[in-house]
Design a protein around this motif. Structure first.
Motif, short mmCIF file in Angstrom:
data_model
loop_
_atom_site.label_atom_id
_atom_site.label_comp_id
_atom_site.label_asym_id
_atom_site.label_seq_id
_atom_site.Cartn_x
_atom_site.Cartn_y
_atom_site.Cartn_z
N VAL A 228 0.97 -1.12 0.11
CA VAL A 228 0.17 -0.15 0.36
C VAL A 228 0.85 1.44 0.17
N SER A 229 0.40 2.10 -0.60
CA SER A 229 1.19 3.44 -0.48
C SER A 229 1.35 4.25 0.58
N VAL A 230 2.23 5.48 1.03
CA VAL A 230 2.38 5.71 1.67
C VAL A 230 0.20 6.67 2.42
N LYS A 231 0.56 7.39 0.72
CA LYS A 231 -0.79 8.57 0.96
C LYS A 231 -1.79 7.47 1.49
N THR A 232 -2.34 6.91 0.75
CA THR A 232 -2.76 5.90 1.16
C THR A 232 -2.81 4.68 2.60
N LEU A 233 -2.06 4.70 3.03
CA LEU A 233 -2.01 4.48 4.88
C LEU A 233 -2.31 5.41 5.09
N THR A 234 -1.64 6.59 4.93
CA THR A 234 -2.00 7.83 5.86
C THR A 234 -3.24 8.45 6.16
N SER A 235 -3.62 8.16 4.70
CA SER A 235 -5.53 8.91 4.73
C SER A 235 -6.15 7.36 5.61
N LEU A 236 -6.14 6.46 5.80
CA LEU A 236 -6.65 5.67 6.57
C LEU A 236 -6.33 5.64 7.77
N VAL A 237 -5.36 6.00 8.34
CA VAL A 237 -5.19 6.21 9.25
C VAL A 237 -6.21 7.70 10.05
N ASP A 238 -5.54 8.84 9.25
CA ASP A 238 -6.68 9.86 9.37
C ASP A 238 -8.23 9.42 9.25
N LYS A 239 -8.42 8.84 8.78
CA LYS A 239 -10.15 8.28 8.32
C LYS A 239 -10.77 7.45 10.01
N VAL A 240 -9.70 6.21 10.18
CA VAL A 240 -9.77 6.11 11.31
C VAL A 240 -9.92 6.71 12.18
N ARG A 241 -8.85 8.11 12.60
CA ARG A 241 -9.03 9.35 13.48
C ARG A 241 -10.31 10.20 13.61
N GLU A 242 -10.48 10.41 12.43
CA GLU A 242 -12.10 11.30 11.76
C GLU A 242 -13.39 10.57 12.03
N LEU A 243 -13.30 9.59 11.82
CA LEU A 243 -14.01 8.54 12.16
C LEU A 243 -14.53 8.38 13.85
N GLY A 244 -13.68 8.53 14.90
CA GLY A 244 -13.50 8.17 15.57
C GLY A 244 -13.59 5.91 15.60
N ALA A 245 -13.50 5.57 14.96
CA ALA A 245 -13.99 4.15 14.69
C ALA A 245 -12.66 3.17 15.78
N PRO A 246 -13.72 2.93 16.51
CA PRO A 246 -12.87 2.19 17.75
C PRO A 246 -12.05 0.82 16.39
#
Length: 306
Positions: A228-246
């Motif tokens: 996975v690209s660094v861009k995609t990885l960073t985006s998914l980490v940010d999405k987890v934080r944004e959603l407050g996903a557990p």
């Protein structure tokens, strides 16, 4: 894909005479042991098993845990197909070898059922004017109910003496599927969030579309990518934080480590979500069913949405 087709052609040449011999020995009609049913994948196997019960023999062609996308049939596999009364497969890119193989054998006496022909399909990719449809049709509980109903009707047509058993078995199984379907709809309706993060390949478009969920994924569909690209990885980490996903989700038996990396960066947990494409050998030995897989998914989805 070319390699798979060439392999099938070679195998057909090898087994041609053997198959003729088998055909000469076969009688007509259903014997006392009941219908012989062969399925390529676990969902098809389990749906048929549920309908047939003890009134026939159901086998799965691929070994539990096998990677269906890289599968190449053996001569023994071709013979198994030819000896079956009913052959069930999914269709799609992963099983192009089946279509090639069926052109080379006498499939007139075998009832062939292609699951992708039984439901409304979703486009997975459209490139160069050629449309490729998503093959993971069973991941929607509603699709599973339709497929079980068709299998019931087809088996009754082949073995009318078992019509009552097939009908009752299918009814019980469909009721379980309907119950789970209702549970998922209630979870989604009451959930705090309507989006899941999947740090893996994604075989669940029919599922998310059926239940109105949004999704962010590491790889679209059953991509052959492993990095996975660094861009995609960073985006998914940010999405987890944004959603407050557990939780971050991954496929059963996945070992690519991407979900773990995302979860580690975001400080959350990783949970398995079952696509049902295949299953772990230990689950198969323990008799885990598609219904049990979906019940596990209900528990995981509750964690993900609340």
């Amino acid at each position: 894909m070319i390699r798979k087709i060439l392999a099938v052609m070679l195998i057909m040449g090898v087994v041609g005479l053997i198959v003729v011999g088998v055909m000469l020995k076969r009688g007509e009609g259903v014997d006392e042991a009941g219908l012989r049913i062969l399925a390529t994948s676990f969902p098809a196997y389990d749906f048929a098993r549920a309908v047939v019960g003890d009134d026939g023999k159901v086998e799965m062609l691929l070994a539990p845990g096998a990677e269906i996308h890289d599968y190449e049939p053996t001569p023994q596999d071709i013979i198994k197909i030819q000896e079956s009364d009913v052959f069930i497969y999914t269709g799609g890119e992963s099983e192009t070898w089946v279509d090639e193989m069926l052109e080379g054998i006498d499939s007139g006496r075998i009832k062939v059922i292609r699951m992708m022909d039984l439901v409304e399909l979703m486009v997975e990719d459209e490139e160069g004017g050629e449309v490729e449809y998503d093959e993971h049709v069973w991941t929607s509980l509603r699709n599973a109910i339709v497929i079980v109903g068709v299998l019931r009707d087809e088996l009754i047509e082949l073995d009318k003496n078992k019509a009552e058993d097939y009908t009752n078995n299918a009814k019980s199984y469909i009721e379980e599927l309907q119950e789970i379907d209702g549970e998922i709809r209630n979870l989604v309706k009451r959930g705090k969030r309507k989006e899941i993060v999947f740090g893996d390949r994604f075989a669940l478009r029919y599922f998310v579309e059926e239940y109105g969920l949004d999704y962010d994924v590491a790889f679209p569909g059953c991509s052959e990518q492993t990095e996975v690209s660094v861009k995609t990885l960073t985006s998914l980490v940010d999405k987890v934080r944004e959603l407050g996903a557990p939780v971050v989700l991954k496929n059963e038996m996945s070992n690519n480590g991407i979900a773990e990396t995302i979860a580690g960066e975001a400080g959350v947990e990783v949970l398995e979500f079952y696509s049902g494409h295949s299953m772990a050998p230990e689950d198969f030995r323990d008799g885990v069913t598609y219904v049990e897989m979906m019940r596990r998914n209900v528990r995981v989805l509750e964690r993900a949405l609340y």
